[in-house]
Design a protein around this motif. Structure first.
Motif, PDB file in Angstrom:
ATOM      1  N   HIS A   1       0.906  -1.190  -0.419  1.00 12.56           N
ATOM      2  CA  HIS A   1       0.721  -0.018   0.057  1.00 12.56           C
ATOM      3  C   HIS A   1       0.804   1.010  -0.190  1.00 12.56           C
ATOM      4  CE1 HIS A   1      -3.650   2.629   0.888  1.00 12.56           C
ATOM      5  NE2 HIS A   1      -2.822   3.710   0.868  1.00 12.56           N
ATOM      6  N   VAL A   2       1.446   1.470   1.255  1.00 10.47           N
ATOM      7  CA  VAL A   2       2.541   2.181   0.911  1.00 10.47           C
ATOM      8  C   VAL A   2       3.282   3.257  -0.102  1.00 10.47           C
ATOM      9  CG1 VAL A   2       4.360   3.779   2.325  1.00 10.47           C
ATOM     10  CG2 VAL A   2       2.225   2.585   3.657  1.00 10.47           C
ATOM     11  N   PHE A   3       4.415   1.916  -0.555  1.00 12.13           N
ATOM     12  CA  PHE A   3       5.144   2.022  -1.982  1.00 12.13           C
ATOM     13  C   PHE A   3       4.934   1.672  -2.952  1.00 12.13           C
ATOM     14  CE2 PHE A   3       7.746   2.080   1.818  1.00 12.13           C
ATOM     15  CZ  PHE A   3       8.584   2.460   1.296  1.00 12.13           C
ATOM     16  N   GLU A   4       3.325   1.530  -3.369  1.00  3.53           N
ATOM     17  CA  GLU A   4       2.629   0.591  -4.480  1.00  3.53           C
ATOM     18  C   GLU A   4       2.977  -0.525  -5.091  1.00  3.53           C
ATOM     19  OE1 GLU A   4       1.293   3.965  -6.976  1.00  3.53           O
ATOM     20  OE2 GLU A   4      -0.470   4.100  -6.057  1.00  3.53           O
ATOM     21  N   ALA A   5       4.054  -1.245  -4.071  1.00  2.00           N
ATOM     22  CA  ALA A   5       5.146  -2.476  -4.386  1.00  2.00           C
ATOM     23  C   ALA A   5       4.274  -3.931  -5.588  1.00  2.00           C
ATOM     24  CB  ALA A   5       5.560  -2.573  -3.293  1.00  2.00           C
ATOM     25  N   GLU A   6       5.292  -4.388  -6.173  1.00  2.00           N
ATOM     26  CA  GLU A   6       4.272  -5.460  -6.571  1.00  2.00           C
ATOM     27  C   GLU A   6       4.639  -6.024  -5.510  1.00  2.00           C
ATOM     28  OE1 GLU A   6       4.693  -7.762 -10.825  1.00  2.00           O
ATOM     29  OE2 GLU A   6       5.955  -5.884 -10.614  1.00  2.00           O
ATOM     30  N   VAL A   7       4.384  -7.718  -5.448  1.00  2.00           N
ATOM     31  CA  VAL A   7       5.212  -8.317  -4.560  1.00  2.00           C
ATOM     32  C   VAL A   7       5.533  -9.874  -5.980  1.00  2.00           C
ATOM     33  CG1 VAL A   7       5.019 -11.361  -3.243  1.00  2.00           C
ATOM     34  CG2 VAL A   7       3.295  -8.807  -2.483  1.00  2.00           C
ATOM     35  N   LEU A   8       6.667  -9.986  -6.098  1.00  2.00           N
ATOM     36  CA  LEU A   8       7.404 -10.556  -7.180  1.00  2.00           C
ATOM     37  C   LEU A   8       7.697 -12.425  -6.842  1.00  2.00           C
ATOM     38  CD1 LEU A   8      10.429  -8.447  -8.266  1.00  2.00           C
ATOM     39  CD2 LEU A   8       8.573  -8.562  -9.533  1.00  2.00           C
ATOM     40  N   HIS A   9       7.593 -12.787  -5.325  1.00  2.00           N
ATOM     41  CA  HIS A   9       7.849 -14.143  -4.608  1.00  2.00           C
ATOM     42  C   HIS A   9       7.620 -14.059  -3.561  1.00  2.00           C
ATOM     43  CE1 HIS A   9       8.999 -18.046  -4.363  1.00  2.00           C
ATOM     44  NE2 HIS A   9       9.511 -17.544  -3.370  1.00  2.00           N
ATOM     45  N   ARG A  10       6.355 -15.229  -3.342  1.00  2.00           N
ATOM     46  CA  ARG A  10       5.895 -15.001  -1.773  1.00  2.00           C
ATOM     47  C   ARG A  10       5.745 -16.737  -2.338  1.00  2.00           C
ATOM     48  NH1 ARG A  10       0.583 -13.397   0.719  1.00  2.00           N
ATOM     49  NH2 ARG A  10       1.161 -14.097   3.315  1.00  2.00           N
ATOM     50  N   ASN A  11       6.315 -16.871  -0.377  1.00  2.00           N
ATOM     51  CA  ASN A  11       5.600 -17.938  -0.319  1.00  2.00           C
ATOM     52  C   ASN A  11       5.181 -18.359   1.073  1.00  2.00           C
ATOM     53  OD1 ASN A  11       7.675 -18.139   1.797  1.00  2.00           O
ATOM     54  ND2 ASN A  11       9.860 -19.575  -0.514  1.00  2.00           N
ATOM     55  N   PRO A  12       4.844 -19.501   1.996  1.00  2.00           N
ATOM     56  CA  PRO A  12       4.598 -18.931   3.493  1.00  2.00           C
ATOM     57  C   PRO A  12       5.321 -18.324   4.229  1.00  2.00           C
ATOM     58  CG  PRO A  12       3.920 -21.269   3.095  1.00  2.00           C
ATOM     59  CD  PRO A  12       5.401 -20.974   1.881  1.00  2.00           C
ATOM     60  N   ALA A  13       7.046 -18.363   4.334  1.00  2.00           N
ATOM     61  CA  ALA A  13       8.482 -17.651   4.849  1.00  2.00           C
ATOM     62  C   ALA A  13       8.977 -16.683   4.224  1.00  2.00           C
ATOM     63  CB  ALA A  13       9.234 -18.855   4.881  1.00  2.00           C
ATOM     64  N   LEU A  14       8.271 -16.507   3.084  1.00  2.00           N
ATOM     65  CA  LEU A  14       9.531 -14.917   2.381  1.00  2.00           C
ATOM     66  C   LEU A  14       8.461 -14.506   1.996  1.00  2.00           C
ATOM     67  CD1 LEU A  14      12.801 -16.873   1.636  1.00  2.00           C
ATOM     68  CD2 LEU A  14      12.307 -15.210   3.920  1.00  2.00           C
ATOM     69  N   ALA A  15       8.907 -13.233   1.219  1.00  2.00           N
ATOM     70  CA  ALA A  15       8.350 -12.075   0.586  1.00  2.00           C
ATOM     71  C   ALA A  15       8.922 -11.083   0.074  1.00  2.00           C
ATOM     72  CB  ALA A  15       6.894 -11.296   0.648  1.00  2.00           C
ATOM     73  N   PHE A  16       8.683 -11.013  -1.816  1.00  2.00           N
ATOM     74  CA  PHE A  16      10.087 -10.367  -2.006  1.00  2.00           C
ATOM     75  C   PHE A  16       9.506  -9.412  -2.716  1.00  2.00           C
ATOM     76  CE2 PHE A  16      12.473 -13.905  -1.391  1.00  2.00           C
ATOM     77  CZ  PHE A  16      13.701 -13.614  -0.592  1.00  2.00           C
ATOM     78  N   LEU A  17       9.306  -7.727  -2.590  1.00  2.00           N
ATOM     79  CA  LEU A  17       8.327  -7.149  -2.770  1.00  2.00           C
ATOM     80  C   LEU A  17       9.820  -5.393  -3.833  1.00  2.00           C
ATOM     81  CD1 LEU A  17       7.531  -7.389  -0.847  1.00  2.00           C
ATOM     82  CD2 LEU A  17       5.403  -6.006  -0.719  1.00  2.00           C
ATOM     83  N   THR A  18       8.607  -5.112  -5.091  1.00  2.00           N
ATOM     84  CA  THR A  18       9.434  -3.718  -5.706  1.00  2.00           C
ATOM     85  C   THR A  18       8.643  -2.605  -6.198  1.00  2.00           C
ATOM     86  OG1 THR A  18      11.694  -3.328  -6.913  1.00  2.00           O
ATOM     87  CG2 THR A  18       9.874  -5.754  -7.865  1.00  2.00           C
TER      88      THR A  18
END
Length: 188
Positions: free
Chosen positions: A26-43
């Motif tokens: 929401h704050v950065f209008e970021a896109e989630v590029l990868h997500r699993n139960p333990a890790l998420a990567f956003l840009t």
């Protein structure tokens, strides 16, 4: 002396995983590029990730969610080329400063250090172009191993100084997923 070219990303460890992902989206209008139960990567730009969020409820169950348990895991700095990273490694090693975790993440070749207060710093070089890194984060190789494989920085330094080309030095080596060291703060 070679300095990093840019600040790359920040990794947070949390016990409020979904709330943290939602907030950064929401704050950065970021896109989630990868997500699993333990890790998420956003840009939010061309970088392969500007934020990563680690769910301690999965990675390190049983904490209390207080400041010693949650917060910034590490800050990453990117070098312009593999030679800059490896010569920095050599300079630091000569001063008695050794990485606690040398690893190839697939998207980066990375060396993790701790400062005197045990804050974690990742010194890295991009192993892929921005577009290839985004594709890699969304692909099956990363899904199967989102941590990466261990590397030998002394062997890479020797190969670099012997004239190995950048593509060879930056290639993802074969190997089993690296265990996450206790010094990295994500495991019990």
């Amino acid at each position: 002396m070679t300095s990093p070219a840019r600040l790359s990303h920040i990794v947070y460890q949390t016990r409020r995983y979904q709330e943290m992902i939602d907030w950064y989206v929401h704050v950065f209008e970021a896109e989630v590029l990868h997500r699993n139960p333990a890790l998420a990567f956003l840009t939010f730009d061309e970088e392969n990730h500007r934020f990563a969020i680690a769910d301690l409820n999965v990675l390190k169950p049983g904490g209390d969610g207080g400041r010693g348990d949650i917060g910034v895991n590490h800050v990453a700095f990117t070098y312009a080329g593999v030679g800059d990273l490896l010569e920095t490694y050599a300079r630091l090693k000569a001063a008695g400063i050794r990485p606690y975790w040398p690893i190839h993440h697939g998207i980066t070749l990375s060396l993790y250090y701790q400062d005197p207060d045990e804050n974690r710093v990742e010194l890295q070089v991009d192993a892929l172009s921005p577009d290839a890194a985004r594709d890699f984060l969304g692909g099956p190789v990363f899904a199967a191993n989102p941590v990466g494989v261990p590397i030998d920085p002394d062997a890479l330094l020797a190969a670099y100084r012997a004239g190995a080309d950048e593509a060879t030095l930056l290639g993802l080596p074969p190997g089993a997923p690296s265990p996450i060291p206790e010094a990295h703060g994500l495991t019990a």
